[in-house]
Write a protein that holds these residues in place. Structure first.
Motif, short mmCIF file in Angstrom:
data_model
loop_
_atom_site.label_atom_id
_atom_site.label_comp_id
_atom_site.label_asym_id
_atom_site.label_seq_id
_atom_site.Cartn_x
_atom_site.Cartn_y
_atom_site.Cartn_z
N PHE A 284 0.83 -1.20 0.00
CA PHE A 284 0.00 0.00 0.00
C PHE A 284 0.86 1.26 0.00
CE2 PHE A 284 -2.29 3.35 2.38
CZ PHE A 284 -3.36 3.52 1.52
N TYR A 285 1.93 1.27 0.79
CA TYR A 285 2.80 2.44 0.86
C TYR A 285 3.55 2.64 -0.45
CZ TYR A 285 2.18 3.76 5.76
OH TYR A 285 1.66 4.23 6.95
N ILE A 286 3.99 1.56 -1.08
CA ILE A 286 4.69 1.68 -2.36
C ILE A 286 3.77 2.26 -3.43
CG2 ILE A 286 5.69 0.35 -4.28
CD1 ILE A 286 6.90 -1.53 -2.19
N LEU A 287 2.53 1.76 -3.49
CA LEU A 287 1.57 2.28 -4.47
C LEU A 287 1.25 3.74 -4.21
CD1 LEU A 287 -0.87 -0.78 -4.76
CD2 LEU A 287 0.89 -0.06 -6.40
N THR A 288 1.12 4.08 -2.92
CA THR A 288 0.86 5.49 -2.56
C THR A 288 2.05 6.37 -2.93
OG1 THR A 288 -0.54 4.77 -0.71
CG2 THR A 288 0.25 7.05 -0.67
N GLY A 289 3.25 5.85 -2.68
CA GLY A 289 4.45 6.60 -3.04
C GLY A 289 4.52 6.85 -4.54
N LEU A 290 4.20 5.84 -5.33
CA LEU A 290 4.20 6.00 -6.79
C LEU A 290 3.15 7.02 -7.22
CD1 LEU A 290 4.60 2.28 -7.91
CD2 LEU A 290 6.25 4.12 -8.28
N PHE A 291 1.97 6.95 -6.59
CA PHE A 291 0.90 7.88 -6.94
C PHE A 291 1.32 9.33 -6.69
CE2 PHE A 291 -2.62 10.56 -5.48
CZ PHE A 291 -3.43 10.56 -6.62
N PHE A 292 1.87 9.60 -5.51
CA PHE A 292 2.23 10.99 -5.20
C PHE A 292 3.47 11.43 -5.96
CE2 PHE A 292 -0.73 10.49 -1.69
CZ PHE A 292 -1.34 11.74 -1.68
N LEU A 293 4.34 10.50 -6.33
CA LEU A 293 5.45 10.86 -7.19
C LEU A 293 4.93 11.29 -8.55
CD1 LEU A 293 8.52 10.88 -6.72
CD2 LEU A 293 8.64 8.64 -7.81
N GLY A 294 3.92 10.54 -9.05
CA GLY A 294 3.31 10.92 -10.32
C GLY A 294 2.55 12.23 -10.22
N LEU A 295 1.82 12.42 -9.09
CA LEU A 295 1.07 13.67 -8.90
C LEU A 295 2.01 14.86 -8.84
CD1 LEU A 295 -1.59 15.14 -8.30
CD2 LEU A 295 -1.21 14.65 -5.86
N LEU A 296 3.14 14.71 -8.15
CA LEU A 296 4.11 15.80 -8.07
C LEU A 296 4.65 16.13 -9.46
CD1 LEU A 296 5.94 17.74 -6.47
CD2 LEU A 296 7.57 15.84 -6.23
N THR A 297 4.95 15.09 -10.25
CA THR A 297 5.46 15.31 -11.60
C THR A 297 4.45 16.09 -12.45
OG1 THR A 297 6.70 13.23 -11.48
CG2 THR A 297 6.33 14.17 -13.67
N VAL A 298 3.18 15.69 -12.36
CA VAL A 298 2.13 16.39 -13.10
C VAL A 298 2.03 17.84 -12.66
CG1 VAL A 298 -0.37 16.51 -13.48
CG2 VAL A 298 0.80 14.30 -13.57
N ARG A 299 2.09 18.06 -11.35
CA ARG A 299 2.01 19.44 -10.82
C ARG A 299 3.19 20.28 -11.31
NH1 ARG A 299 -1.62 21.84 -7.20
NH2 ARG A 299 -3.47 20.53 -7.21
N LEU A 300 4.38 19.72 -11.29
CA LEU A 300 5.56 20.46 -11.73
C LEU A 300 5.45 20.86 -13.19
CD1 LEU A 300 8.50 18.53 -10.00
CD2 LEU A 300 7.49 20.70 -9.32
N ARG A 302 2.40 21.05 -15.06
CA ARG A 302 1.25 21.92 -15.31
C ARG A 302 1.41 23.31 -14.70
NH1 ARG A 302 -4.26 18.27 -14.62
NH2 ARG A 302 -3.88 16.86 -16.39
N ASN A 303 2.00 23.36 -13.52
CA ASN A 303 2.10 24.64 -12.80
C ASN A 303 3.50 25.23 -12.84
OD1 ASN A 303 -0.52 24.03 -12.14
ND2 ASN A 303 -0.20 23.83 -9.96
N HIS A 304 4.29 24.84 -13.85
CA HIS A 304 5.69 25.24 -13.85
C HIS A 304 5.86 26.77 -13.89
CE1 HIS A 304 4.83 25.25 -18.21
NE2 HIS A 304 5.82 26.13 -18.30
N ARG A 305 4.87 27.48 -14.42
CA ARG A 305 4.98 28.94 -14.46
C ARG A 305 4.75 29.57 -13.09
NH1 ARG A 305 5.24 30.61 -19.67
NH2 ARG A 305 4.48 29.17 -21.28
N MET A 306 4.11 28.82 -12.19
CA MET A 306 3.85 29.34 -10.84
C MET A 306 4.87 28.85 -9.81
SD MET A 306 -0.31 29.27 -10.41
CE MET A 306 -0.44 27.48 -10.43
N ILE A 307 5.75 27.94 -10.23
CA ILE A 307 6.75 27.38 -9.32
C ILE A 307 8.12 27.90 -9.72
CG2 ILE A 307 7.75 25.26 -8.36
CD1 ILE A 307 5.21 23.80 -9.28
N PRO A 308 8.87 28.51 -8.82
CA PRO A 308 10.20 29.02 -9.17
C PRO A 308 11.08 27.91 -9.75
CG PRO A 308 9.54 29.82 -7.00
CD PRO A 308 8.52 28.80 -7.41
#
Length: 427
Positions: A284-300, A302-308
């Motif tokens: 469960f922790y590995i799957l959650t880790g993969l999910f949030f790693l993917g979510l962070l990548t998507v955020r970086l 999509r929102n790259h103009r708002m993130i230094p």
């Protein structure tokens, strides 16, 4: 009428965020009155401090430790001020935390709302633990976020003072934790990316100086990598991948996905044994880790103009460093926690009802686990028998029992004598 109701609702929620955050700050301050919290690295840092001050008892061997001395100097400074107590350490590390949150807010500006960002950061279990535990993570967090802010200010204003501060802060980061080399590398890469056109034009116009800069940079790098302590750390970072790539992916990546996930599940995997089997928990922790790693990548992306830019590069480089590190604890990820919180509270483009419901459900879960964590650590701060049994999974039970007079140690070979000495001196 509708606009007035919306404004009233907005003011209500803003006040609720402020009040909730204020309560958390009070709880954090109260936890500064904790007993001295032992860990393996705490014993190592204080042994180095004792040796530095010439107060290490004759019966103890002189430390041959490769830990950087930055945090030791912090402890020595508190000692000089006669503030080297559990409260003094916790209070000044709380100030470190407040400063870090300030710098992160300045980095992200209006793209994040201050109170939800602070509230969610304070609710993370690693934040409270590392505020009241004598370890170097909070100091590293403060100076690394300060360096990112000063670098960003230099790039905007082009004032030499900010550049000098950036260099000094990077130096403090490096002598606090060797992982600070990742921060230095991130700032260099960020500068090369953002200034690549100007640098290319300058190198064509001034080839001699361009070559001179490259030679100086290579010389500094050569000096750095030949330092004994740096070589030891470099072997830790690169050893697993170079020696056994198969084991690297089956162990390093797997276990770091687990401790990465602990930040988002907000409960250490070691505390889930009463709910599920270790195998199920790890999956469960590995799957959650993969999910949030993917979510962070998507955020970086999509929102790259708002993130230094330096924050993006730093997150990538630091993450790669930790996945190569052969030791496994969520605290190694802690310097990223406020930056991750800032990125996740930014308003993205997602507005689908299903996404909003999932986000709200996770927020409620995260708040619930955060409240549980606050209660857990607060009880240990004020209930000594509970601390003896629960702190660090009961690893230091014999040492605490001897120190608190609950049960004297009859066999000194069965306990950590340095730990008992440090408890008796500093608690």
């Amino acid at each position: 009428m509708h606009q007035g109701a919306g404004l009233h609702s907005s003011l209500f929620y803003n006040r609720l965020w402020i009040a909730s955050t204020g309560i958390l700050i009070i709880i954090y301050f109260a936890n500064c009155f904790t007993p001295f919290r032992l860990t393996n690295d705490t014993v190592r840092y204080f042994t180095l401090l004792e040796d530095l001050q010439g107060t290490l008892p004759a019966g103890f061997e002189k430390p041959a430790d490769f830990l950087p001395f930055g945090y030791v100097y912090f402890l020595a400074g508190l000692s000089t001020l006669h503030l080297l107590t559990p409260f003094g350490i916790g209070f000044f590390q709380l100030l470190y935390l407040c400063g870090s949150l300030y710098f992160v807010k300045k980095l992200f500006g209006a793209s994040i709302k201050i109170w939800p960002f602070v509230f969610l950061t304070l609710l993370n279990w690693t934040t409270l633990k590392l505020t009241i535990t004598p370890l170097s993570e909070m100091q590293f967090l403060f100076f690394s976020t300060a360096a990112l802010y000063c670098y960003q200010s230099f790039m905007k204003q082009r004032k030499a003072g900010f550049l000098i501060l950036t260099v000094m802060l990077c130096l403090v980061c490096f002598i606090t934790r060797t992982a600070g080399i990742g921060l230095v590398l991130a700032l260099i890469v960020s500068f090369l990316i953002s200034s690549r056109k100007k640098l290319m034009a300058w190198s064509r116009q001034q080839p001699f100086y361009a070559v001179l800069v490259i030679i100086i940079a290579c010389s500094l790098l050569g000096f750095l990598v030949t330092r004994p302590k740096f070589i030891i750390y470099l072997s830790y970072f690169l050893g697993p991948l170079l020696r056994d790539p198969a084991t690297f992916f089956s162990q390093n990546v797997r276990l770091h996905l687990v401790d990465w996930a602990e930040l988002f599940i907000n409960i250490p995997i070691s505390k889930t044994g009463f709910l599920v089997s270790p195998v199920v928990a790890e999956i469960f922790y590995i799957l959650t880790g993969l999910f949030f790693l993917g979510l962070l990548t998507v955020r970086l992306i999509r929102n790259h103009r708002m993130i230094p830019l330096p924050v993006i590069v730093y997150l990538i480089i630091y993450t790669l460093l930790i996945f190569n590190w052969p030791f496994f604890e969520a605290r190694f990820w802690f310097p990223l926690v406020p930056l991750l919180a800032a990125i996740l509270v930014q308003q993205g483009k997602e507005s689908k009802p299903l996404y909003q419901k999932a986000r709200m459900s996770y927020l409620l879960y995260y708040v619930a686990t955060g409240i549980f964590v606050l209660g857990y650590y607060s009880r240990m701060s004020f209930d000594r028998p509970y601390l003896v049994k629960k702190h660090d999974a009961g690893k230091w039970q014999a040492e605490y029992e001897d120190h608190f007079g609950i049960k004297r140690v009859s066999d000194s070979s069965a306990v950590n004598k340095k730990a008992i000495y440090l408890l008796n001196k500093y608690d």
